[in-house]
Design an enzyme around this catalytic site. Structure first.
Site, mmCIF file in Angstrom:
data_model
loop_
_atom_site.group_PDB
_atom_site.id
_atom_site.type_symbol
_atom_site.label_atom_id
_atom_site.label_comp_id
_atom_site.label_asym_id
_atom_site.label_seq_id
_atom_site.Cartn_x
_atom_site.Cartn_y
_atom_site.Cartn_z
ATOM 1 N N SER A 92 0.806 -1.219 0.000
ATOM 2 C CA SER A 92 0.000 0.000 0.000
ATOM 3 C C SER A 92 0.838 1.267 0.000
ATOM 4 C CB SER A 92 -0.933 -0.006 1.211
ATOM 5 O OG SER A 92 -1.814 -1.109 1.160
ATOM 6 N N GLY A 93 1.823 1.344 0.899
ATOM 7 C CA GLY A 93 2.645 2.546 0.990
ATOM 8 C C GLY A 93 3.541 2.739 -0.210
ATOM 9 N N GLU A 121 9.012 -5.515 -6.759
ATOM 10 C CA GLU A 121 8.150 -6.328 -5.906
ATOM 11 C C GLU A 121 8.364 -7.791 -6.275
ATOM 12 O OE1 GLU A 121 6.135 -8.272 -3.514
ATOM 13 O OE2 GLU A 121 6.041 -6.091 -3.185
ATOM 14 N N CYS A 168 -6.219 -7.095 4.916
ATOM 15 C CA CYS A 168 -7.485 -6.371 5.081
ATOM 16 C C CYS A 168 -8.591 -6.831 4.143
ATOM 17 C CB CYS A 168 -7.278 -4.874 4.863
ATOM 18 S SG CYS A 168 -5.773 -4.184 5.567
ATOM 19 N N LYS A 225 -9.598 -10.605 4.355
ATOM 20 C CA LYS A 225 -10.147 -10.781 5.707
ATOM 21 C C LYS A 225 -11.562 -10.228 5.786
ATOM 22 C CE LYS A 225 -9.547 -7.569 8.431
ATOM 23 N NZ LYS A 225 -8.853 -6.493 9.177
ATOM 24 N N GLU A 278 -10.036 -11.357 15.113
ATOM 25 C CA GLU A 278 -10.838 -11.347 13.892
ATOM 26 C C GLU A 278 -11.044 -12.744 13.346
ATOM 27 O OE1 GLU A 278 -9.799 -6.863 12.255
ATOM 28 O OE2 GLU A 278 -8.523 -8.545 11.654
ATOM 29 N N ARG A 315 -1.716 -15.028 26.121
ATOM 30 C CA ARG A 315 -0.908 -14.998 27.332
ATOM 31 C C ARG A 315 -1.155 -13.776 28.195
ATOM 32 N NH1 ARG A 315 5.140 -13.805 24.861
ATOM 33 N NH2 ARG A 315 4.697 -11.717 24.030
ATOM 34 N N ARG A 348 -4.590 -5.743 23.663
ATOM 35 C CA ARG A 348 -3.730 -4.896 24.502
ATOM 36 C C ARG A 348 -3.602 -3.508 23.878
ATOM 37 N NH1 ARG A 348 1.836 -4.037 24.413
ATOM 38 N NH2 ARG A 348 2.054 -5.620 22.775
ATOM 39 N N ASP A 356 4.516 -0.443 7.334
ATOM 40 C CA ASP A 356 4.745 -1.340 8.460
ATOM 41 C C ASP A 356 6.218 -1.579 8.742
ATOM 42 O OD1 ASP A 356 2.031 -1.454 8.310
ATOM 43 O OD2 ASP A 356 1.887 -3.633 8.080
ATOM 44 N N ALA A 395 -10.305 -0.053 13.691
ATOM 45 C CA ALA A 395 -11.415 -0.993 13.776
ATOM 46 C C ALA A 395 -10.875 -2.408 13.834
ATOM 47 C CB ALA A 395 -12.356 -0.837 12.581
ATOM 48 N N HIS A 428 -33.102 9.001 14.772
ATOM 49 C CA HIS A 428 -33.792 7.883 15.404
ATOM 50 C C HIS A 428 -34.584 7.092 14.356
ATOM 51 C CE1 HIS A 428 -35.719 5.808 18.761
ATOM 52 N NE2 HIS A 428 -36.890 6.004 18.161
ATOM 53 N N GLU A 442 -27.226 7.178 17.292
ATOM 54 C CA GLU A 442 -27.795 8.297 18.035
ATOM 55 C C GLU A 442 -27.357 8.295 19.501
ATOM 56 O OE1 GLU A 442 -32.094 8.233 18.922
ATOM 57 O OE2 GLU A 442 -32.089 6.171 18.160
#
Length: 462
Positions: A27-28, A47, A60, A63, A194, A211, A217, A315, A353, A447, A452
């Protein structure tokens, strides 16, 4: 950054083959290469595997496709409460894998096409650095470049325990020919939680050992506790403060031994025990590029290493290991060095997320982090969403706002429940602009929605 971030493409006729050479097509790296080329730079990119990197090929995107697949189990179950008769439903793992593979192939081709259209020269090979301006490909070709960008990402880490080679990682689980009936997951982070939800939703019996004292975390304690309880209620055998010490072959599967002496007989073991930056064999340290203890490339706020011509994004730098962050770092680098518009990525407010079952999302400071900075007010609610009333599902949604007591600014948003990721993305706009709790209170509620609740919580619980 040298030249205060203002560097343009190398002049024609110099000894350099490229103005920029990118190592890594994730991606980067892809974003940096394409934007630099659009700014007029001569760009090469190496690559060795497939374009798109972890996110597109084995992260991502696949998944999230599996998350959607697992979610249909909920939809079929909930439909009964709404008058639908759902009979004869079955799941076909090979069909899902084939459909996923077709979409990933389409996306990879699109990445490569956009790079070619921008004028980037693609090299299907592994690359390493010879010096501050030269790279060598595995096929023996060498190139000189004014700037070199390292964007090689990371790869799964597997602990050194007896029998670890019998397990799999997130690289392999997407391509299993058969869905395992019994899966043991080691870990408590994004990937572990996930896949616990995905495979549980697709009919696999999942045991998850972590663990630490609680999963996820670094996230807010209320979010962690809420999600752990929801996962257990859905059937995931989640055990914390447990680790795996050995894996061995058995007559009908794999026998996993935990640190408390208990054993688990399963079909597959998934090690989701973190990732490590891909810097081995790149030749960075002999050139003076500093690496952190875990192998991550040390960079400044401009993504520049200690060697002025060498940069790194994504990363491999271990700043915030998320795809949108890598993309922004790549864009900021290209705009700064080749576009004449100096910009640094802001890592201070990144929405996150975790596509668990149910999903969870977070933004800003946890309650513990905020309390270290001063007095706070905590607003929290737990409720049964409307969807779950007729379906009979008892699962609840949890929402939490962390607010500075003095200036009333919203410092953190933490959600567990359907739509959490979509909500936190929009909340990030308001929080990034410095919204206060009073701003939230003045916002008219929509609503009936779960969202809300974010604007009608009035009484602090702490």
């Amino acid at each position: 950054m040298t030249d205060n971030g203002q560097q343009g493409p190398a002049a024609a006729g110099t000894a350099h083959d490229f103005d920029l050479f990118v190592i890594g097509g994730g991606s980067g790296g892809v974003r940096a290469a394409r934007i630099a080329a659009e700014h007029g730079a001569r760009v090469g990119l190496a690559e060795e595997f497939r374009y798109g990197g972890t996110c597109v090929i084995r992260g991502c995107i696949p998944k999230k496709l599996l998350v959607y697949a697992a979610g249909f189990a909920d939809h079929f179950e909930d439909a009964r409460g709404y008058g639908w008769t759902v009979e004869g439903v079955r799941f076909d793992w090979p069909a899902l894998v084939a459909a996923k593979d077709a979409e990933i192939a389409r996306l990879e081709a699109a990445y490569a096409d956009r790079l070619r259209q921008a004028g980037v020269q693609l090299c299907a090979s592994r690359a390493s650095l010879l010096d501050a301006h030269r790279v060598r490909l595995a096929n023996g070709a060498e190139y000189r470049a004014s700037h070199i960008l390292v964007a090689t990402g990371g790869s799964p880490f597997v602990p050194a325990i007896p029998g670890a080679e019998l397990g799999i990682t997130s690289n392999e689980i997407f391509d299993l020919p058969v869905r395992p009936d019994r899966l043991l997951i080691v870990g408590g982070g994004y990937v572990a939680c996930e896949f616990a939800g995905i495979m549980n939703g697709l009919g696999t019996h999942v045991t998850q050992l972590y663990r630490g004292e609680q999963i996820l975390r670094g996230f807010d304690e209320d979010l962690r506790d809420e999600l752990a309880g929801a996962m257990r209620a859905r059937g995931v055998a989640l055990e914390v403060q447990r680790d795996v010490v050995a894996v061995e072959k058995a007559a009908d599967g794999l026998l996993v031994t935990a640190d408390n002496g208990e054993t688990h007989l399963v079909d597959q073991v998934l090690f989701a025990t973190g990732r490590r930056p891909n810097t081995a064999g790149l030749g960075l340290e002999p050139l003076g590029v500093e690496l952190q203890a875990n192998g991550a490339v040390r960079v400044d706020a401009w993504s520049q290493t200690a060697v002025p011509s060498i940069f790194a994004v994504g990363d491999v730098t271990d700043r915030v290991a998320l795809t949108p962050v890598a993309i922004d770092e790549g864009q900021a680098f290209a705009d700064t060095v080749f576009g004449g518009a100096a910009r640094r990525t802001d890592h201070s407010l990144v929405p996150k997320a975790v596509f668990t079952q149910p999903p969870s999302a977070t933004l800003g400071l946890t309650e513990a982090e905020a309390r270290q900075k001063g007095p706070v007010e905590i607003y929290r609610t737990r409720f049964r969403p409307l969807l779950n009333t007729l379906s009979g599902r008892q699962e609840r949604t949890m929402m939490k706002l962390v607010v500075g007591a003095k200036d009333r600014r919203v410092l953190g948003v933490h959600l567990v429940g359907e739509g959490a990721a979509e909500m936190v993305q929009l909340a990030a706009i308001a929080v990034g602009m410095g919204a206060t709790k009073d701003d939230f209170d003045r916002t008219m509620a929509l609503h009936p929605t779960s969202a809300e609740e974010l604007v009608i919580m009035r009484t602090p619980v702490a």
